[in-house]
Enzyme design. Structure first.
Site, short mmCIF file in Angstrom:
data_model
loop_
_atom_site.label_atom_id
_atom_site.label_comp_id
_atom_site.label_asym_id
_atom_site.label_seq_id
_atom_site.Cartn_x
_atom_site.Cartn_y
_atom_site.Cartn_z
N TYR A 1 55.61 75.50 59.11
CA TYR A 1 54.34 76.22 58.91
C TYR A 1 53.21 75.23 58.60
O TYR A 1 52.13 75.29 59.19
CB TYR A 1 54.53 77.20 57.75
CG TYR A 1 53.30 77.94 57.30
CD1 TYR A 1 52.82 79.03 58.01
CD2 TYR A 1 52.63 77.56 56.14
CE1 TYR A 1 51.69 79.72 57.57
CE2 TYR A 1 51.50 78.25 55.70
CZ TYR A 1 51.03 79.33 56.42
OH TYR A 1 49.93 80.00 55.99
N SER B 1 45.37 76.49 55.73
CA SER B 1 46.21 76.58 54.52
C SER B 1 46.31 75.23 53.84
O SER B 1 46.27 74.18 54.49
CB SER B 1 47.61 77.06 54.90
OG SER B 1 48.47 76.94 53.79
#
Lengths: 437, 253
Positions: free
Chosen positions: B158, B145
């Site tokens: 995250y 990501s």
């Protein structure tokens, strides 16, 4: 998120959920009172704009079963017709009824009970659906078919999503030998000739007329008639069962309001009329059924204000007189669009209370969404109602509840079935509110 | 695709770990469309049975379903060894976005995010890597990501896990570069998925799952090392990485 139909009028800001699985669907029912299921957003007006939210069926797009012996397929409601054809055509099957775009979902086809260029012989989409599963307002699942829960089945067919969320359906298919269509083009110099040509081609599988809504005088109602048959292997040995290559262009911007005016449309119509050379050719199914799909986002040519599509049907008995009255009013307004389509319908689905087709003549055309158009459409409404006709809900964005009542005599049967299926009115759209369904 | 290329692909197998995710579903379709055999790997295998049947009907390819709770790390080796053949391609899509405020307050949630996005995916791909190295061929694809490019207040738990995953993939690539095993790192940017449903994402930066799948298949075929799905993310993340910490720490991103 901003939600609108294909006509981009009206527009609403609404919460949106996606039908990723059954739990997500049930959660949306709880969270968004007044929601409506929405497929690929190709209904033109406010049918797929919820009163309180929308539930997108697009993630539910799986093919669940395919019966090659009997010719049927079971698929989830969010599957696009385009994707289904990619799978069916190479195996020698086609859908029995297709609308003029393949970018619709199977669930949407059922909810609008769509028709094709073969309505005179094949009826509408719902005639070929063997059964379906609905997610009901209370979260339960219900299977229905013409034999099982027949009233629910009939009301859901053409019911614009107001009885429940269609989760999956089983569709009967037709066999094809090739993916080509043998297309015959005929010229009809005026309205009488156009209607006569459509009468004459009743025996053909597919027939449709493009009608020039600006031509006056002796050219009044001049039309190009396109008759089509699935080509046999002998007729099109090279076409085999190939899926046509995607060749599409995208309209890159909203056209300014002046781009479409009576001169540009008249010029287009004249060119189109001249280019329609009588004769027979082989074309692929995309060219025959979905010519506009080659121009992605073609709705942008009407600019930011959007447009409305007007599709009406007049009973057969109204005949040429009724069609002439409508067309005269359109020609007189000088607002005729270049996408006017004329067809002959066979008998409608007697049991389906909101299904649009009835035996007679149907005319479809677009207008920019502005005050002049709305005034013209009110005049057209009066002509349609006087002749015992009605409008297609999948296209409509503006008719009044009175016109609906006049055109759909089984409205009370629909209301009763809907009330039993969804007593708390969980499913509501701007369309259902506007028309007091 | 030419018939010969399709025939060559038909002998290949692609394994999708995290097959219930939107990107996972799109990837399975993209590989099946090439004629590859597919292994769908999901925590609850019954939830992907419909997808498996859909792939078989659409593409006429072989599809099998494997149940695996990725957080059950001791099971990794067992699942891989039970496969009839080691897949040619393994794509790791599994992950968990979680909720940053909750992760800041509850250690259990933070640990779950860290384990789901770093520990478990990395350990699984480590097991895959050892087996591919022994065979001398294979492609490993990790969906990481842009959040891992720099820690931000709004999603650093995250992001830190994805940063670890990105670093792991880069190390794996370095280790296996001369062993015939290719490693591809994918940073999709915003994607319209279940994970981001309800978020108000900018349209120009948001990819559809199908777009991610197409980009991944293409990048793997070209043996790219690391990609952003939409190119616009490269300048954005380059700028974000270059902002001095003195300034960055006061920014709201």
């Amino acid at each position: 998120m901003k939600i609108a139909g294909w006509g981009r009028f009206p527009v609403a800001e609404l919460p949106c959920r996606a039908l990723r699985d059954l739990e997500a669907g049930r959660a949306a029912l709880q969270a968004l009172p007044g929601l409506i299921a929405r497929g690929n957003g190709r209904s033109y007006g406010d049918a797929a704009i919820g009163a309180g939210g929308v539930l997108s069926t697009l993630p539910a797009d799986r093919i669940l079963a395919f019966d090659a012996d009997n010719g049927s397929v079971t698929c989830e409601a969010g599957l696009l017709l385009a994707d289904l054809l990619d799978v069916l055509v190479p195996r020698g099957w086609f859908v029995p009824v297709t609308p003029g775009t393949k970018f619709v979902t199977l669930g949407g086809m059922m909810a609008a009970d769509v028709h094709g260029k073969n309505h005179h012989g094949a009826g509408s989409f719902g005639d070929h659906v063997l059964q379906m599963t609905l997610l009901m307002a209370d979260g339960s699942l219900r299977r229905c078919s013409p034999a099982e829960e027949g009233a629910l089945f009939a009301a859901t067919r053409g019911g614009m999503g107001l009885t429940g969320v269609i989760l999956d359906l089983t569709l009967r298919l037709i066999p094809i030998e090739t993916s080509a269509i043998r297309q015959e083009t005929r010229r009809a110099p005026d309205l009488g000739a156009a209607l006569a040509a459509l009468e004459e081609t009743r025996g053909a599988t597919y027939a449709v007329a493009w009608i020039d809504c600006q031509a006056r005088g002796r050219n009044f109602g001049r039309s190009l008639i396109y008759v089509g048959e699935h080509a046999t292997r002998a007729e099109a040995p090279h076409a085999a069962l190939a899926v046509p290559q995607r060749r599409s262009r995208r309209i890159p911007l909203d056209f300014p309001a002046v781009a479409l005016n009576r001169w540009s449309i008249a010029a287009f119509n004249e060119l189109y009329w001249r280019s329609g050379r009588p004769g027979t050719t082989l074309v692929d199914y995309d060219s025959y059924f979905y010519p506009l799909d080659a121009v992605l986002e073609w709705n942008r040519i009407y600019g930011r204000r959007g447009f409305v599509q007007y599709q009406c049907v007049l009973p057969y008995a109204a005949g040429e007189g009724g069609m002439a009255a409508l067309l005269r009013r359109i020609v007189q307004s000088r607002r005729g669009s270049f996408l006017a389509v004329l067809k002959l319908f066979g008998p409608g689905a007697a049991k389906a209370p909101l299904s649009f087709p009835m035996e007679g003549w149907t005319l479809a055309l677009d207008f920019p969404a502005d005050a002049d158009s709305f005034n013209l459409l009110l005049a057209l409404d009066a002509i349609v109602t006087d002749h015992g006709g009605r409008l297609y809900l999948a296209k409509d964005a503006r008719m009044g509840a009175g016109m609906l009542r006049a055109g759909y005599p089984q409205l009370d049967a629909f209301r009763a079935t809907r009330a039993a299926a969804d007593p708390g009115r969980k499913f509501r759209s701007l369309l259902s509110q506007r028309l007091d369904l | 695709m030419s018939d010969t290329k399709r025939a060559a692909m038909a002998t290949q197998t692609a394994m999708i770990v995290g097959a219930t995710s939107d990107i996972g579903r799109a990837l399975a379709r993209a590989y099946a469309a090439e004629g590859q055999s597919i292994v769908l790997c999901a925590r609850r295998p019954e939830t992907v049975e419909r997808d498996a049947e859909d792939l078989r009907l659409r593409h006429g390819t072989t599809v099998s379903v494997v149940g695996l709770d990725l957080l059950d790390t001791p099971a990794h080796a067992r699942v891989l060894d039970a496969l009839p053949v080691l897949p040619d391609t393994v794509v790791m899509v599994a992950g968990l976005l979680g909720e940053q405020p909750r992760a800041a307050a509850e250690i259990v949630h933070a640990a779950e995010i860290m384990r789901s996005n770093y520990e478990a995916p990395a350990l699984f791909l480590g097991e895959v890597a050892n087996r591919m190295e022994r065979r001398g061929s294979g492609t490993i694809i990790g969906i990481s990501s842009v959040a891992g490019d720099r820690g931000r207040a709004t999603n650093y738990v995250y992001g830190s896990a994805k940063a670890g995953f990105t670093a792991f993939l880069s190390g794996l690539r370095n280790r296996l570069a001369r062993q015939g095993v290719h490693v591809l790192t994918v940073k999709p940017g915003f994607v319209a998925t279940r994970m981001t449903e309800g978020m108000d994402l900018p349209k120009a930066l948001t990819a559809q799952p199908e777009e991610v799948a197409a980009a991944v298949v293409k990048a793997a075929a070209r043996q790219r090392d690391a990609i952003y799905v939409r190119r616009v993310w490269w300048p954005i993340m380059t700028v974000i990485r270059l902002i001095p910490e003195q300034i960055f720490k006061r920014m709201k991103l």
